[in-house]
Design a protein around this motif. Structure first.
Motif, mmCIF file in Angstrom:
data_model
loop_
_atom_site.group_PDB
_atom_site.id
_atom_site.type_symbol
_atom_site.label_atom_id
_atom_site.label_comp_id
_atom_site.label_asym_id
_atom_site.label_seq_id
_atom_site.Cartn_x
_atom_site.Cartn_y
_atom_site.Cartn_z
ATOM 1 N N HIS A 1 -7.342 -35.956 31.934
ATOM 2 C CA HIS A 1 -7.095 -37.311 31.453
ATOM 3 C C HIS A 1 -7.731 -38.274 32.456
ATOM 4 O O HIS A 1 -7.482 -38.164 33.664
ATOM 5 N N PRO A 2 -8.555 -39.230 31.987
ATOM 6 C CA PRO A 2 -9.279 -40.091 32.915
ATOM 7 C C PRO A 2 -8.418 -41.035 33.757
ATOM 8 O O PRO A 2 -8.885 -41.546 34.765
ATOM 9 N N LEU A 3 -7.174 -41.248 33.383
ATOM 10 C CA LEU A 3 -6.287 -42.102 34.184
ATOM 11 C C LEU A 3 -5.227 -41.292 34.925
ATOM 12 O O LEU A 3 -4.925 -41.576 36.084
ATOM 13 N N ALA A 4 -4.640 -40.303 34.269
ATOM 14 C CA ALA A 4 -3.586 -39.495 34.890
ATOM 15 C C ALA A 4 -4.162 -38.457 35.857
ATOM 16 O O ALA A 4 -3.443 -37.946 36.716
ATOM 17 N N HIS A 5 -5.440 -38.142 35.701
ATOM 18 C CA HIS A 5 -6.128 -37.161 36.555
ATOM 19 C C HIS A 5 -5.418 -35.816 36.574
ATOM 20 O O HIS A 5 -5.327 -35.166 37.598
ATOM 21 N N GLN A 6 -4.892 -35.437 35.413
ATOM 22 C CA GLN A 6 -4.288 -34.122 35.226
ATOM 23 C C GLN A 6 -4.899 -33.522 33.975
ATOM 24 O O GLN A 6 -5.292 -34.247 33.057
ATOM 25 N N SER A 7 -4.939 -32.203 33.922
ATOM 26 C CA SER A 7 -5.464 -31.555 32.727
ATOM 27 C C SER A 7 -4.497 -31.781 31.570
ATOM 28 O O SER A 7 -3.293 -32.000 31.769
ATOM 29 N N TYR A 8 -5.035 -31.690 30.358
ATOM 30 C CA TYR A 8 -4.173 -31.854 29.187
ATOM 31 C C TYR A 8 -3.167 -30.712 29.095
ATOM 32 O O TYR A 8 -2.036 -30.932 28.650
ATOM 33 N N GLN A 9 -3.546 -29.531 29.562
ATOM 34 C CA GLN A 9 -2.583 -28.431 29.576
ATOM 35 C C GLN A 9 -1.446 -28.733 30.537
ATOM 36 O O GLN A 9 -0.275 -28.505 30.222
ATOM 37 N N SER A 10 -1.768 -29.262 31.702
ATOM 38 C CA SER A 10 -0.732 -29.623 32.666
ATOM 39 C C SER A 10 0.168 -30.733 32.121
ATOM 40 O O SER A 10 1.401 -30.673 32.262
ATOM 41 N N LEU A 11 -0.431 -31.727 31.492
ATOM 42 C CA LEU A 11 0.373 -32.797 30.891
ATOM 43 C C LEU A 11 1.305 -32.234 29.819
ATOM 44 O O LEU A 11 2.471 -32.624 29.740
ATOM 45 N N TRP A 12 0.793 -31.292 28.992
ATOM 46 C CA TRP A 12 1.636 -30.683 27.964
ATOM 47 C C TRP A 12 2.734 -29.826 28.584
ATOM 48 O O TRP A 12 3.884 -29.873 28.158
ATOM 49 N N ASP A 13 2.389 -29.054 29.605
ATOM 50 C CA ASP A 13 3.388 -28.199 30.266
ATOM 51 C C ASP A 13 4.540 -29.026 30.828
ATOM 52 O O ASP A 13 5.685 -28.574 30.846
ATOM 53 N N ASN A 14 4.237 -30.252 31.270
ATOM 54 C CA ASN A 14 5.251 -31.106 31.890
ATOM 55 C C ASN A 14 5.873 -32.120 30.929
ATOM 56 O O ASN A 14 6.725 -32.912 31.338
ATOM 57 N N TYR A 15 5.465 -32.096 29.684
ATOM 58 C CA TYR A 15 5.965 -33.032 28.679
ATOM 59 C C TYR A 15 7.402 -32.663 28.309
ATOM 60 O O TYR A 15 7.724 -31.491 28.140
ATOM 61 N N ASP A 16 8.251 -33.656 28.150
ATOM 62 C CA ASP A 16 9.637 -33.429 27.717
ATOM 63 C C ASP A 16 9.640 -33.120 26.229
ATOM 64 O O ASP A 16 9.604 -34.022 25.394
ATOM 65 N N LYS A 17 9.654 -31.843 25.905
ATOM 66 C CA LYS A 17 9.517 -31.407 24.518
ATOM 67 C C LYS A 17 10.760 -31.673 23.668
ATOM 68 O O LYS A 17 10.726 -31.494 22.453
ATOM 69 N N SER A 18 11.823 -32.139 24.288
ATOM 70 C CA SER A 18 13.015 -32.491 23.515
ATOM 71 C C SER A 18 12.856 -33.856 22.843
ATOM 72 O O SER A 18 13.657 -34.221 21.987
ATOM 73 N N GLN A 19 11.821 -34.622 23.215
ATOM 74 C CA GLN A 19 11.622 -35.975 22.673
ATOM 75 C C GLN A 19 11.233 -35.963 21.199
ATOM 76 O O GLN A 19 11.643 -36.843 20.451
ATOM 77 N N GLN A 20 10.386 -35.013 20.793
ATOM 78 C CA GLN A 20 9.878 -34.988 19.427
ATOM 79 C C GLN A 20 9.833 -33.543 18.932
ATOM 80 O O GLN A 20 9.397 -32.654 19.655
ATOM 81 N N LYS A 21 10.279 -33.338 17.702
ATOM 82 C CA LYS A 21 10.196 -32.009 17.095
ATOM 83 C C LYS A 21 8.803 -31.830 16.502
ATOM 84 O O LYS A 21 8.308 -32.704 15.783
ATOM 85 N N LEU A 22 8.201 -30.684 16.813
ATOM 86 C CA LEU A 22 6.832 -30.414 16.407
ATOM 87 C C LEU A 22 6.653 -28.918 16.301
ATOM 88 O O LEU A 22 7.160 -28.169 17.145
ATOM 89 N N TRP A 23 5.957 -28.460 15.251
ATOM 90 C CA TRP A 23 5.746 -27.032 15.099
ATOM 91 C C TRP A 23 4.396 -26.785 14.430
ATOM 92 O O TRP A 23 3.989 -27.540 13.543
ATOM 93 N N PRO A 24 3.680 -25.729 14.878
ATOM 94 C CA PRO A 24 2.406 -25.401 14.227
ATOM 95 C C PRO A 24 2.660 -24.801 12.852
ATOM 96 O O PRO A 24 3.680 -24.138 12.631
ATOM 97 N N ILE A 25 1.744 -25.069 11.930
ATOM 98 C CA ILE A 25 1.850 -24.517 10.586
ATOM 99 C C ILE A 25 0.533 -23.837 10.210
ATOM 100 O O ILE A 25 -0.514 -24.118 10.794
ATOM 101 N N GLU A 26 0.615 -22.985 9.221
ATOM 102 C CA GLU A 26 -0.595 -22.396 8.663
ATOM 103 C C GLU A 26 -1.202 -23.419 7.717
ATOM 104 O O GLU A 26 -0.487 -24.070 6.949
ATOM 105 N N PHE A 27 -2.499 -23.570 7.781
ATOM 106 C CA PHE A 27 -3.170 -24.555 6.943
ATOM 107 C C PHE A 27 -4.394 -23.915 6.325
ATOM 108 O O PHE A 27 -5.128 -23.193 6.992
ATOM 109 N N HIS A 28 -4.629 -24.173 5.059
ATOM 110 C CA HIS A 28 -5.757 -23.580 4.349
ATOM 111 C C HIS A 28 -6.829 -24.626 4.114
ATOM 112 O O HIS A 28 -6.591 -25.612 3.411
ATOM 113 N N TRP A 29 -7.961 -24.417 4.750
ATOM 114 C CA TRP A 29 -9.055 -25.379 4.707
ATOM 115 C C TRP A 29 -9.954 -25.155 3.515
ATOM 116 O O TRP A 29 -10.238 -24.019 3.153
ATOM 117 N N SER A 30 -10.447 -26.254 2.951
ATOM 118 C CA SER A 30 -11.424 -26.149 1.874
ATOM 119 C C SER A 30 -12.528 -27.200 2.024
ATOM 120 O O SER A 30 -13.245 -27.474 1.084
#
Length: 163
Positions: free
Chosen positions: A133-162
């Motif tokens: 991240h150009p301002l936080a100077h941390q990788s996006y993986q690091s930012l995600w690892d440290n993100y408070d995941k209790s703030q928002q519910k989110l889940w991956p889904i299967e998606f069919h592209w056309s």
């Protein structure tokens, strides 16, 4: 050639509009790289769940040109001009990053919601885990690892592209 990262969201016929949006993006940009598609509850209003993803692409356009293409794609896909910020969307396309630019006009980059919304940060970390991240100077993986995941519910889904 600039590398851009794009947030895409929809909660009105999302399969239809994701496919249409990606088809349009592939006409204007090259080397598209797609994250998984994630489902989340609406943020800021009561409404149907959203589908969200992040797309990386290459472009010769400047930032204003990229934003103009996004607005046209949104309008071509039923996005109402002047609609309330927190409301249902056929297609919401936002520029998250343009290389490592930090600007406030014509849009704010990097987009602030990268670090505040799980539906942006998780898919971004998925396709660009080592990019900093150009301002936080941390990788996006690091930012995600440290993100408070209790703030928002989110889940991956299967998606069919056309697209």
């Amino acid at each position: 050639m600039a590398r851009i990262f794009i947030s895409i969201g929809s909660n009105i016929e999302p399969e239809r509009y994701f496919n249409a949006g990606l088809k349009a993006l592939s006409v204007h940009f090259s080397n598209l790289c797609l994250s998984s598609v994630f489902e989340s509850e609406a943020v800021g209003f009561n409404g149907s769940n959203f589908l969200n993803m992040v797309v990386a692409a290459d472009t010769e356009l400047d930032i204003a040109g990229v934003v103009a293409v996004f607005k046209q794609i949104e309008q071509d896909n039923g996005r109402k001009i002047g609609a309330k910020k927190f409301s249902p969307r056929t297609l919401d396309i936002d520029l998250l990053l343009y290389d490592d630019c930090v600007v406030t006009t014509p849009v704010e980059l990097p987009r602030a919601e990268i670090t505040t919304n799980a539906f942006v940060l998780w898919p971004l970390a998925e396709i660009a885990p080592d990019l900093s991240h150009p301002l936080a100077h941390q990788s996006y993986q690091s930012l995600w690892d440290n993100y408070d995941k209790s703030q928002q519910k989110l889940w991956p889904i299967e998606f069919h592209w056309s697209y």
